[in-house]
Design an enzyme around this catalytic site. Structure first.
Site, PDB file in Angstrom:
ATOM      1  CG  HIS A   1      36.189 -15.020  38.436  1.00 53.89           C
ATOM      2  ND1 HIS A   1      35.929 -16.223  37.852  1.00 53.89           N
ATOM      3  CD2 HIS A   1      35.039 -14.630  39.031  1.00 53.89           C
ATOM      4  CE1 HIS A   1      34.662 -16.554  38.067  1.00 53.89           C
ATOM      5  NE2 HIS A   1      34.099 -15.606  38.783  1.00 53.89           N
TER       6      HIS A   1
HETATM    7  C1  UD1 Z   1      30.913 -11.510  39.849  1.00 50.14           C
HETATM    8  C2  UD1 Z   1      30.064 -12.509  40.651  1.00 50.14           C
HETATM    9  C3  UD1 Z   1      30.603 -13.917  40.438  1.00 50.14           C
HETATM   10  C4  UD1 Z   1      30.666 -14.246  38.967  1.00 50.14           C
HETATM   11  C5  UD1 Z   1      31.499 -13.177  38.257  1.00 50.14           C
HETATM   12  C6  UD1 Z   1      31.556 -13.433  36.784  1.00 50.14           C
HETATM   13  C7  UD1 Z   1      29.101 -11.675  42.750  1.00 50.14           C
HETATM   14  C8  UD1 Z   1      29.197 -11.767  44.217  1.00 50.14           C
HETATM   15  N1  UD1 Z   1      30.145 -12.236  42.084  1.00 50.14           N
HETATM   16  O1  UD1 Z   1      32.232 -11.556  40.369  1.00 50.14           O
HETATM   17  O2  UD1 Z   1      29.734 -14.843  41.056  1.00 50.14           O
HETATM   18  O3  UD1 Z   1      31.259 -15.515  38.798  1.00 50.14           O
HETATM   19  O4  UD1 Z   1      30.904 -11.897  38.490  1.00 50.14           O
HETATM   20  O5  UD1 Z   1      32.426 -12.553  36.141  1.00 50.14           O
HETATM   21  O6  UD1 Z   1      28.152 -11.148  42.237  1.00 50.14           O
HETATM   22  N2  UD1 Z   1      35.411  -5.032  37.224  1.00 50.14           N
HETATM   23  C9  UD1 Z   1      35.817  -4.365  36.099  1.00 50.14           C
HETATM   24  N3  UD1 Z   1      34.936  -4.261  35.061  1.00 50.14           N
HETATM   25  C10 UD1 Z   1      33.689  -4.797  35.091  1.00 50.14           C
HETATM   26  C11 UD1 Z   1      33.289  -5.468  36.253  1.00 50.14           C
HETATM   27  C12 UD1 Z   1      34.158  -5.599  37.311  1.00 50.14           C
HETATM   28  O7  UD1 Z   1      36.928  -3.869  36.027  1.00 50.14           O
HETATM   29  O8  UD1 Z   1      32.951  -4.658  34.112  1.00 50.14           O
HETATM   30  C13 UD1 Z   1      36.382  -5.199  38.332  1.00 50.14           C
HETATM   31  C14 UD1 Z   1      36.242  -4.167  39.406  1.00 50.14           C
HETATM   32  O9  UD1 Z   1      37.509  -3.884  39.904  1.00 50.14           O
HETATM   33  C15 UD1 Z   1      35.442  -4.898  40.480  1.00 50.14           C
HETATM   34  C16 UD1 Z   1      35.941  -6.326  40.320  1.00 50.14           C
HETATM   35  O10 UD1 Z   1      36.188  -6.471  38.926  1.00 50.14           O
HETATM   36  O11 UD1 Z   1      35.666  -4.378  41.736  1.00 50.14           O
HETATM   37  C17 UD1 Z   1      34.978  -7.368  40.760  1.00 50.14           C
HETATM   38  O12 UD1 Z   1      33.698  -7.198  40.143  1.00 50.14           O
HETATM   39  P1  UD1 Z   1      32.370  -7.728  40.886  1.00 50.14           P
HETATM   40  O13 UD1 Z   1      31.188  -7.562  39.999  1.00 50.14           O
HETATM   41  O14 UD1 Z   1      32.295  -7.170  42.255  1.00 50.14           O
HETATM   42  O15 UD1 Z   1      32.643  -9.268  41.105  1.00 50.14           O
HETATM   43  P2  UD1 Z   1      33.249 -10.361  40.120  1.00 50.14           P
HETATM   44  O16 UD1 Z   1      34.560 -10.795  40.671  1.00 50.14           O
HETATM   45  O17 UD1 Z   1      33.175  -9.926  38.697  1.00 50.14           O
END
Ligand code: UD1
Length: 354
Positions: free
Chosen positions: A202
């Site tokens: 991821h």
């Molecule tokens: C975040 C953390 C990362 C951690 C990871 C664990 C930061 C900078 N990154 O990354 O360090 O390893 O979480 O999972 O804080 N989304 C969903 N549903 C959710 C959450 C996210 O669909 O419940 C999708 C959305 O499209 C979002 C993308 O995932 O834009 C990324 O989510 P985000 O929280 O920005 O970062 P992660 O890649 O999850």
């Protein structure tokens, strides 16, 4: 004393759960749990709460996804109101996600003490958003709880007073130790008896670029010719696969798994292929070989003492290391000091003394 805990993303939960419990057992009467809403899908957050024994958060800031600046700023402005209302004596933040740094910044401006659980980890790669979150959180925290000695050295090098640094061990391993017996009993998708590679991916560096992601998925196809591939997919990765129109029909992608099921999968895997931080640690504890699709790690003890090998995005390294593992010549490793299931109790004692 009123202690407020901040969680936001999936990996925060395995770290906060044992600390909440240890403080409770120490007679800590007043604890408030704030969820920023950084992760919001049930299978990325809510499904973990009952398994880890965490009650529903007292406050949900419902921030959701957005750019880093937007998400961090939004958490800060919503969290500031909560801190002003609740007036905690200490705020505990976990790991390295955007919620961690946002909450720590708010507290530092309001002169509220901050404790950072999992302090001092460094990949020395400032293109990783988490590295910026780690460096800033550690600079402004008052209590720094580290998982290993390398983290203490990093903090001292950055000029942090030794009196603030407490080597407590790995709280994520506390959750693992507690729930491993449940994982041993758990059957997932009728996989028992099959040898398989468990995969998670991821990190933006691996999934946000079309060519890089296509190449990594192609490497996984090659793995699937030798072992079954079990691949629970993070929503970020699923979104990118859809955005780039990549055909993954042959890779049998699964939804993200709850904690105990995922632990069961790790425990029985022939190899884990990942770019996660926490999984490098869990596989080291479990003695399962881990191939990390990154060029660096903020968790070097998993390489020096544990079962982890860094393979970056290099297809041939993946094949070489995989062959060794299939032949039974994978790294066996040892468990790092203080990764013993009692890190959160050490934190609770220090918090009570402070
Ligand atoms: C975040 C953390 C990362 C951690 C990871 C664990 C930061 C900078 N990154 O990354 O360090 O390893 O979480 O999972 O804080 N989304 C969903 N549903 C959710 C959450 C996210 O669909 O419940 C999708 C959305 O499209 C979002 C993308 O995932 O834009 C990324 O989510 P985000 O929280 O920005 O970062 P992660 O890649 O999850």
């Amino acid at each position: 004393m009123h202690i407020l805990h901040v969680v936001g993303a999936r990996p925060n939960l395995m770290k906060a759960a044992p600390v909440l419990r240890a403080l409770d057992e120490c007679g800590q009467a007043k604890q408030t749990l704030v969820h920023t809403g950084q992760h919001y899908d049930a299978n990325m957050f809510g499904a973990f709460l009952p398994q880890l024994g965490i009650a529903s958060p007292d406050v949900n800031l419902e921030v959701g996804s957005g750019s880093h600046a937007w998400q961090t700023a939004e958490i800060m402005s919503r969290f500031e109101r909560v801190v002003l209302e609740k007036k905690p004596d200490l705020v505990l933040v976990y790991g390295d996600v955007n919620s961690t740094v946002a909450a720590a910044l708010v507290c530092s401006k309001l002169l509220i003490a901050v404790g950072h659980v999992e302090a001092g980890l460094r990949s020395f790669d400032r293109t990783m958003p988490e590295e910026i979150n780690r460096v800033i959180t550690d600079q402004i925290a008052d209590l720094l709880f580290t998982p290993s000695e390398d983290a203490d050295i990093n903090l001292q090098r950055e000029g942090i007073a030794s009196a603030k640094i407490h080597t407590v061990g790995n709280v994520m391993i506390d959750s693992l130790v507690r729930l491993l017996p449940s994982a041993e009993k758990c059957k997932v998708n009728g996989l028992s008896g099959h040898r398989y590679a468990l995969v998670t991916l991821h990190r933006p560096a691996n999934v946000d670029n079309n060519q890089v992601l296509q190449a990594l998925l192609e490497s996984l196809r090659e793995v699937s010719r030798q072992l079954n591939v079990v691949f629970p997919v993070h929503p970020r990765t699923r979104q990118r696969i859809a955005d780039f129109g990549i055909d993954v029909a042959d890779l049998h992608l699964l939804e993200p798994m709850p904690y105990i099921e995922f632990l069961a999968l790790q425990r029985r895997a022939a190899v884990v292929i990942t770019d996660s931080g926490g999984i490098q640690e869990e596989t080291t504890y479990l003695g399962v070989p881990c191939l990390t699709m990154r060029d660096n790690t903020e968790r070097p003890v998993t390489v020096t003492l544990g079962t982890n090998t860094l393979i970056g995005q290099d297809k041939s390294k993946l094949q070489t290391e995989l062959s060794k593992i299939i032949e039974g010549k994978g790294k066996s490793g040892t468990v790092p000091p203080l990764w013993d299931g009692h890190a959160s109790e050490r934190i609770a004692r220090i918090v009570h003394r402070s």
